[in-house]
Every structure is written in structure tokens, then in C-alpha cells.
Write a protein that holds these residues in place. Sequence first.
Motif, PDB file in Angstrom:
ATOM      1  N   GLU A 262      41.591  47.823  40.197  1.00 34.07           N
ATOM      2  CA  GLU A 262      40.784  47.757  41.426  1.00 34.07           C
ATOM      3  C   GLU A 262      39.470  48.504  41.322  1.00 34.07           C
ATOM      4  O   GLU A 262      39.030  49.159  42.275  1.00 34.07           O
ATOM      5  CB  GLU A 262      41.593  48.212  42.643  1.00 34.07           C
ATOM      6  CG  GLU A 262      42.754  47.265  42.927  1.00 34.07           C
ATOM      7  CD  GLU A 262      43.534  47.634  44.174  1.00 34.07           C
ATOM      8  OE1 GLU A 262      43.150  48.562  44.895  1.00 34.07           O
ATOM      9  OE2 GLU A 262      44.563  46.970  44.407  1.00 34.07           O
TER      10      GLU A 262
ATOM     11  N   VAL B 115      39.201  42.392  31.366  1.00 38.67           N
ATOM     12  CA  VAL B 115      38.720  42.207  32.739  1.00 38.67           C
ATOM     13  C   VAL B 115      39.912  42.117  33.701  1.00 38.67           C
ATOM     14  O   VAL B 115      39.887  42.698  34.787  1.00 38.67           O
ATOM     15  CB  VAL B 115      37.798  40.965  32.852  1.00 38.67           C
ATOM     16  CG1 VAL B 115      37.403  40.706  34.303  1.00 38.67           C
ATOM     17  CG2 VAL B 115      36.550  41.145  31.986  1.00 38.67           C
ATOM     18  N   LYS B 116      40.972  41.426  33.271  1.00 30.48           N
ATOM     19  CA  LYS B 116      42.190  41.356  34.101  1.00 30.48           C
ATOM     20  C   LYS B 116      42.704  42.764  34.409  1.00 30.48           C
ATOM     21  O   LYS B 116      43.106  43.068  35.532  1.00 30.48           O
ATOM     22  CB  LYS B 116      43.296  40.598  33.353  1.00 30.48           C
ATOM     23  CG  LYS B 116      43.189  39.099  33.496  1.00 30.48           C
ATOM     24  CD  LYS B 116      44.091  38.646  34.647  1.00 30.48           C
ATOM     25  CE  LYS B 116      43.955  37.150  34.858  1.00 30.48           C
ATOM     26  NZ  LYS B 116      44.077  36.729  36.223  1.00 30.48           N
TER      27      LYS B 116
ATOM     28  N   ARG C 248      38.059  37.561  36.321  1.00 36.49           N
ATOM     29  CA  ARG C 248      37.721  38.233  37.580  1.00 36.49           C
ATOM     30  C   ARG C 248      38.284  37.429  38.759  1.00 36.49           C
ATOM     31  O   ARG C 248      38.698  37.970  39.772  1.00 36.49           O
ATOM     32  CB  ARG C 248      36.199  38.380  37.651  1.00 36.49           C
ATOM     33  CG  ARG C 248      35.663  39.027  38.900  1.00 36.49           C
ATOM     34  CD  ARG C 248      35.230  38.059  39.961  1.00 36.49           C
ATOM     35  NE  ARG C 248      34.289  37.073  39.526  1.00 36.49           N
ATOM     36  CZ  ARG C 248      32.979  37.252  39.484  1.00 36.49           C
ATOM     37  NH1 ARG C 248      32.461  38.393  39.803  1.00 36.49           N
ATOM     38  NH2 ARG C 248      32.191  36.258  39.127  1.00 36.49           N
TER      39      ARG C 248
ATOM     40  N   SER D 293      39.141  35.550  42.006  1.00 36.52           N
ATOM     41  CA  SER D 293      38.630  35.713  43.374  1.00 36.52           C
ATOM     42  C   SER D 293      38.626  37.185  43.794  1.00 36.52           C
ATOM     43  O   SER D 293      38.493  37.500  44.973  1.00 36.52           O
ATOM     44  CB  SER D 293      39.491  34.896  44.330  1.00 36.52           C
ATOM     45  OG  SER D 293      40.825  35.369  44.224  1.00 36.52           O
ATOM     46  N   SER D 294      38.800  38.098  42.835  1.00 29.88           N
ATOM     47  CA  SER D 294      38.800  39.523  43.177  1.00 29.88           C
ATOM     48  C   SER D 294      37.383  39.968  43.550  1.00 29.88           C
ATOM     49  O   SER D 294      36.428  39.222  43.375  1.00 29.88           O
ATOM     50  CB  SER D 294      39.289  40.340  41.980  1.00 29.88           C
ATOM     51  OG  SER D 294      38.280  40.348  40.984  1.00 29.88           O
ATOM     52  N   ASN D 295      37.280  41.225  44.028  1.00 35.15           N
ATOM     53  CA  ASN D 295      35.961  41.733  44.416  1.00 35.15           C
ATOM     54  C   ASN D 295      35.204  42.361  43.262  1.00 35.15           C
ATOM     55  O   ASN D 295      34.115  42.896  43.447  1.00 35.15           O
ATOM     56  CB  ASN D 295      36.118  42.794  45.519  1.00 35.15           C
ATOM     57  CG  ASN D 295      36.582  42.145  46.809  1.00 35.15           C
ATOM     58  OD1 ASN D 295      36.206  41.007  47.092  1.00 35.15           O
ATOM     59  ND2 ASN D 295      37.422  42.848  47.552  1.00 35.15           N
ATOM     60  N   LEU D 296      35.787  42.342  42.069  1.00 39.13           N
ATOM     61  CA  LEU D 296      35.128  42.980  40.920  1.00 39.13           C
ATOM     62  C   LEU D 296      33.782  42.311  40.637  1.00 39.13           C
ATOM     63  O   LEU D 296      33.702  41.090  40.528  1.00 39.13           O
ATOM     64  CB  LEU D 296      36.039  42.852  39.683  1.00 39.13           C
ATOM     65  CG  LEU D 296      35.443  43.357  38.373  1.00 39.13           C
ATOM     66  CD1 LEU D 296      35.269  44.875  38.399  1.00 39.13           C
ATOM     67  CD2 LEU D 296      36.328  42.956  37.193  1.00 39.13           C
TER      68      LEU D 296
ATOM     69  N   VAL E 189      40.628  44.374  36.972  1.00 36.94           N
ATOM     70  CA  VAL E 189      40.940  43.832  38.308  1.00 36.94           C
ATOM     71  C   VAL E 189      42.185  44.548  38.855  1.00 36.94           C
ATOM     72  O   VAL E 189      42.210  44.990  40.004  1.00 36.94           O
ATOM     73  CB  VAL E 189      41.174  42.295  38.249  1.00 36.94           C
ATOM     74  CG1 VAL E 189      41.752  41.777  39.562  1.00 36.94           C
ATOM     75  CG2 VAL E 189      39.866  41.570  37.928  1.00 36.94           C
ATOM     76  N   ASN E 190      43.202  44.717  38.007  1.00 37.10           N
ATOM     77  CA  ASN E 190      44.424  45.409  38.442  1.00 37.10           C
ATOM     78  C   ASN E 190      44.158  46.853  38.824  1.00 37.10           C
ATOM     79  O   ASN E 190      44.808  47.412  39.703  1.00 37.10           O
ATOM     80  CB  ASN E 190      45.486  45.384  37.333  1.00 37.10           C
ATOM     81  CG  ASN E 190      46.087  44.001  37.198  1.00 37.10           C
ATOM     82  OD1 ASN E 190      46.025  43.195  38.129  1.00 37.10           O
ATOM     83  ND2 ASN E 190      46.654  43.698  36.032  1.00 37.10           N
TER      84      ASN E 190
ATOM     85  N   ASP F 201      35.363  48.436  41.038  1.00 40.49           N
ATOM     86  CA  ASP F 201      34.441  47.579  41.790  1.00 40.49           C
ATOM     87  C   ASP F 201      33.374  46.927  40.911  1.00 40.49           C
ATOM     88  O   ASP F 201      32.881  45.852  41.226  1.00 40.49           O
ATOM     89  CB  ASP F 201      33.788  48.424  42.888  1.00 40.49           C
ATOM     90  CG  ASP F 201      34.839  48.992  43.814  1.00 40.49           C
ATOM     91  OD1 ASP F 201      35.173  48.340  44.808  1.00 40.49           O
ATOM     92  OD2 ASP F 201      35.394  50.075  43.510  1.00 40.49           O
TER      93      ASP F 201
END
Length: 227
Positions: free
Chosen positions: A80, A73-74, A102, A104-107, A77-78, A82
Motif C-alpha cells: 500500500e 510492483v504487485k 498496478r 486498479s490500485s491507487n499506486l 501494491v500489497n 502510494d
Amino acid sequence: MEKKIALALDVESSKEALDILKEIEDRDLIIKVGYSLFIRYGISIIEDIKKLGYPVFLDLKLHDIPNTVYNGVKAAVNLEVDYLTLHALGGELMLQKAIEARGSSNLKLLAVTILTSHSEDYPEFLGSSLTVDNLALKFAKMAVDIGIDGVVCSSHEVENLKKTIDKSFIAVVPGIRLNSDKSDDQTRIATPKDAVKKGADILVIGRPILKADNKNEVVKQIKESLR
Ligand code: C5P
């Protein structure tokens, strides 16, 4: 939430994929990338799709030990992306670690419950006496309660899930056909309008758009039918 269409970009080559996306004018679509493109092209296909201005839905259905899913998942996130799918069957700890990764990312994390390819004897194989529908409901509720953003479900389940699960969640529904006589290999199909009426938020649509001579016209028709 605003209803969205996720185009299932189920093609084999990046050229074919990008040609289709260049032909499509509607940047409101979410683009779903699965094993076929991602295993062949990895990061580059995701970057190419993002460069064209589309949100990306990475459909990898993660299922592993919590720490490994955390790392996956990290990485998403990298990258980007969605949306990312993972199996609710991986259990509460795995889902919690996914949510932690995840951050505070927008994923948006989407849980898969019971794959529609499984038959009625699958719960017994898992050691459960529940029906497939009830087991899927149990997994969906568990995932949403933990904080997973959405659930992938069929048009036949979505109404019951929306009624039974009190927290709001994104219902992602595949098996969409513009009219009921063309099902391909899908067994539980609905039209875009019916699926949305039952509670779908994101409609996953592949072949009805991919195989159309005029893809823009089909996308337009689907959107009009949702209004
Ligand atoms: O071409 P079609 O519209 O049938 O594509 C549906 C997409 O949704 C495919 O990418 C398929 O893998 C996915 N999907 C599905 N049924 C599920 C879960 C995912 O068709 N239960």
C-alpha cells in the motif's frame, strides 16, 4: 493538481527517521523512502510511516525483466505504498507490465529517465546519437504515452517536458533549495517557487528540511512560497 512536497527521508536508522516524522506536524507531506532505509528495515519502516499518517513514496528505481518488475510492483501494491519509481530505460514492455501489476490500485508509477549523475557521453555509451536532454525527453514521452503517471526530472527539464508531452503527467522534481547559494552536491537546483512555476507538481526535498533546526518552520516557509 495540488502541489506537494515529498520529504526525502535519507537517514540511516529507523529511529532517526521516525523521530524526524514525529517532530514534523504536517501530514500533507509525502515521505520518500530510498534504498538505505528500505534495505535495512523493509516492510516495517513503511508500515511505521503509514501508521503516522503519511503517504509513502518508495524510491527503488526498478529495472529488470518485465515479469520480475511485474512481481515487484504487485508487492508494492500489497504494501500500500502510494508512489513507486522505475527506470524508463527498462523499456516499453517492462513499463506495460508495471502498469498491469498496478491494476486498479491507487499506486502511482513514476519513471526515471536519465539520472542526473550521467554526463553528456552517456547516450553514446547507450549507442544513441541524441543529447542527454533529448534522450531524457524521448524516455519521458514514451513512459507517459504508455500510461505511466509521472516522470522524475530536473527543474531545468520540467518546462520543456510539460510543453512537449501533450498528455498530463505528474512532474516530480528534486534538486530544490530554498535559496540558490546552498546547493550541497546538487548541480541543477531551483527554489520551490521557480520549480513550480516551471511545471513541477511534487518537489522532492531532503537536506533543506532534514538539516533545519526548526523543520516545521522550513516546511511552512516552502508552502507559503508556493501560494
Ligand atoms: O537532500 P536533497 O534535497 O538533495 O535530496 C534530493 C533527493 O532526491 C535524494 O533522495 C536524491 O536521491 C533524489 N534525487 C536527486 N536527483 C535526481 C533523482 C533523485 O537528487 N536526479
